[in-house]
Design a protein around this motif. Sequence first.
Motif, short mmCIF file in Angstrom:
data_model
loop_
_atom_site.label_atom_id
_atom_site.label_comp_id
_atom_site.label_asym_id
_atom_site.label_seq_id
_atom_site.Cartn_x
_atom_site.Cartn_y
_atom_site.Cartn_z
N GLY A 100 1.00 -1.04 0.16
CA GLY A 100 0.26 -0.11 -0.25
C GLY A 100 0.93 1.39 0.26
N SER A 101 1.96 1.14 -0.26
CA SER A 101 2.96 2.06 0.09
C SER A 101 3.42 3.16 -1.60
CB SER A 101 4.39 2.03 -0.23
OG SER A 101 5.38 2.89 -0.45
N SER A 102 3.43 4.21 -1.63
CA SER A 102 3.18 5.04 -3.20
C SER A 102 4.86 4.66 -3.57
CB SER A 102 3.07 6.53 -2.45
OG SER A 102 4.56 6.99 -2.34
N ASP A 103 4.88 5.35 -4.78
CA ASP A 103 5.15 5.20 -6.01
C ASP A 103 6.58 6.25 -6.24
OD1 ASP A 103 5.81 2.27 -7.19
OD2 ASP A 103 5.07 3.14 -9.42
N GLY A 104 6.47 7.13 -4.88
CA GLY A 104 7.02 8.42 -5.28
C GLY A 104 8.58 7.94 -4.54
N THR A 105 8.73 7.56 -3.72
CA THR A 105 10.01 7.67 -2.59
C THR A 105 11.01 6.85 -4.10
OG1 THR A 105 9.00 6.84 -0.89
CG2 THR A 105 11.67 6.30 -1.35
N PRO A 106 12.42 7.00 -4.53
CA PRO A 106 12.89 7.00 -4.95
C PRO A 106 13.51 5.53 -4.76
CG PRO A 106 13.57 9.52 -4.37
CD PRO A 106 12.60 8.31 -3.93
N TYR A 107 14.53 4.79 -5.63
CA TYR A 107 15.11 4.00 -5.30
C TYR A 107 16.81 3.61 -4.91
CZ TYR A 107 10.86 1.54 -7.27
OH TYR A 107 9.86 0.92 -7.67
N THR A 108 17.33 3.38 -4.51
CA THR A 108 18.83 3.36 -5.00
C THR A 108 19.63 2.35 -5.18
OG1 THR A 108 18.80 2.71 -2.06
CG2 THR A 108 18.31 5.02 -2.00
N ILE A 109 20.67 3.08 -5.36
CA ILE A 109 21.90 2.27 -6.18
C ILE A 109 22.99 2.16 -5.16
CG2 ILE A 109 23.62 1.26 -8.04
CD1 ILE A 109 21.14 2.30 -9.37
N GLU A 110 24.07 1.29 -4.31
CA GLU A 110 24.54 1.08 -3.57
C GLU A 110 26.03 0.62 -4.16
OE1 GLU A 110 22.59 0.22 -1.61
OE2 GLU A 110 21.22 1.41 -0.42
N GLN A 111 27.46 1.14 -3.87
CA GLN A 111 28.70 0.24 -4.43
C GLN A 111 29.31 0.34 -3.27
OE1 GLN A 111 30.82 0.91 -7.94
NE2 GLN A 111 31.77 -0.54 -7.58
N TRP A 112 29.50 -0.84 -3.28
CA TRP A 112 30.50 -1.13 -1.61
C TRP A 112 31.81 -1.19 -1.93
CZ3 TRP A 112 27.49 -1.79 2.97
CH2 TRP A 112 26.23 -1.56 3.01
N ASP A 113 32.45 -1.39 -0.50
CA ASP A 113 33.99 -1.10 -0.78
C ASP A 113 35.33 -1.91 -0.94
OD1 ASP A 113 33.80 -2.16 1.66
OD2 ASP A 113 35.28 -1.25 2.72
N ASP A 114 33.93 -3.18 -1.11
CA ASP A 114 34.40 -4.57 -1.77
C ASP A 114 33.84 -4.76 -2.56
OD1 ASP A 114 31.68 -5.24 -0.95
OD2 ASP A 114 32.28 -6.59 0.37
N GLY A 115 33.42 -3.63 -3.92
CA GLY A 115 33.27 -4.39 -4.63
C GLY A 115 31.59 -4.85 -5.50
N ARG A 116 30.70 -5.18 -4.01
CA ARG A 116 29.15 -5.26 -4.42
C ARG A 116 28.45 -4.06 -4.45
NH1 ARG A 116 27.50 -6.26 0.61
NH2 ARG A 116 28.96 -5.12 1.79
N VAL A 117 27.09 -4.20 -5.29
CA VAL A 117 26.04 -3.67 -5.67
C VAL A 117 25.59 -4.23 -5.41
CG1 VAL A 117 25.39 -1.94 -7.85
CG2 VAL A 117 27.75 -2.63 -8.10
N THR A 118 24.31 -2.83 -4.92
CA THR A 118 22.46 -3.35 -4.08
C THR A 118 21.97 -2.61 -4.41
OG1 THR A 118 23.13 -2.01 -1.88
CG2 THR A 118 23.51 -4.64 -1.46
N VAL A 119 20.97 -2.59 -5.24
CA VAL A 119 19.54 -2.17 -4.95
C VAL A 119 18.75 -2.27 -4.18
CG1 VAL A 119 17.75 -1.27 -7.02
CG2 VAL A 119 19.71 -2.19 -7.42
N SER A 120 18.36 -0.87 -3.17
CA SER A 120 17.18 -1.00 -2.35
C SER A 120 16.11 -0.27 -2.70
CB SER A 120 18.02 -0.19 -1.43
OG SER A 120 19.14 -1.13 -0.90
N ASP A 121 15.23 -0.36 -1.75
CA ASP A 121 13.70 0.10 -2.06
C ASP A 121 13.34 0.78 -0.58
OD1 ASP A 121 11.17 1.18 -2.71
OD2 ASP A 121 10.54 -1.01 -2.74
N PRO A 122 13.68 1.62 -0.33
CA PRO A 122 13.46 2.51 1.15
C PRO A 122 12.17 1.90 1.41
CG PRO A 122 14.61 4.10 -0.40
CD PRO A 122 14.20 2.97 -0.92
N ALA A 123 10.80 2.47 0.64
CA ALA A 123 9.76 1.91 0.73
C ALA A 123 9.27 1.04 1.21
CB ALA A 123 8.83 2.32 -0.36
N SER A 124 10.00 -0.29 1.00
CA SER A 124 9.51 -1.78 0.71
C SER A 124 10.71 -2.01 2.11
CB SER A 124 9.40 -2.45 -0.37
OG SER A 124 10.69 -2.86 -0.31
N GLY A 125 12.13 -1.65 2.28
CA GLY A 125 12.76 -1.93 2.94
C GLY A 125 13.69 -3.01 2.38
N ARG A 126 13.30 -3.49 1.31
CA ARG A 126 13.61 -4.51 0.57
C ARG A 126 15.38 -3.77 -0.08
NH1 ARG A 126 11.43 -9.72 0.50
NH2 ARG A 126 9.12 -9.87 -0.02
#
Length: 146
Positions: A100-126
């Motif tokens: 039931g969350s809105s589509d307005g919150t942007p997603y985030t891409i993070e690059q970590w110091d060990d080279g990992r790349v994660t994609v996160s959705d702050p609205a859902s916590g995923r």
Amino acid sequence: MKRAGHKETVPRAALIAAGTLVCFSLAAVSISRLAGYKWEWRPEGTIVATRAFEFAQAPGGVVIVKDAKTGQQLGSYTFNENAFMRTVKLGYRRERALMGSSDGTPYTIEQWDDGRVTVSDPASGRSFEMAAFGRHQVETFAAFLR
């Protein structure tokens, strides 16, 4: 039809062992839940680059990835070009709809110091680590950070 002279049985020791294992597993999970143990594992590390982004849909089914702050287009993908990008967009949209969350919150891409790349959705916590989907996906999302 019943076979004459053949009786199928499971050894009693095997049944006792299986029952004991099930009881032990249930007890272990119950105790850890009651004690407040967190079942979440996050690797250690430091985020070295991050970017907020949004998905947009263009005519013809083209998926556009834009910087959430500047509106700059980071990439566009036709239906046949990068099906994974469409899957990420639709998966996150579905997750937000279920919550039931809105589509307005942007997603985030993070690059970590060990080279990992994660994609996160702050609205859902995923949050998803792109390495789980292959090197090509890591490179595709890491390119959005440049």
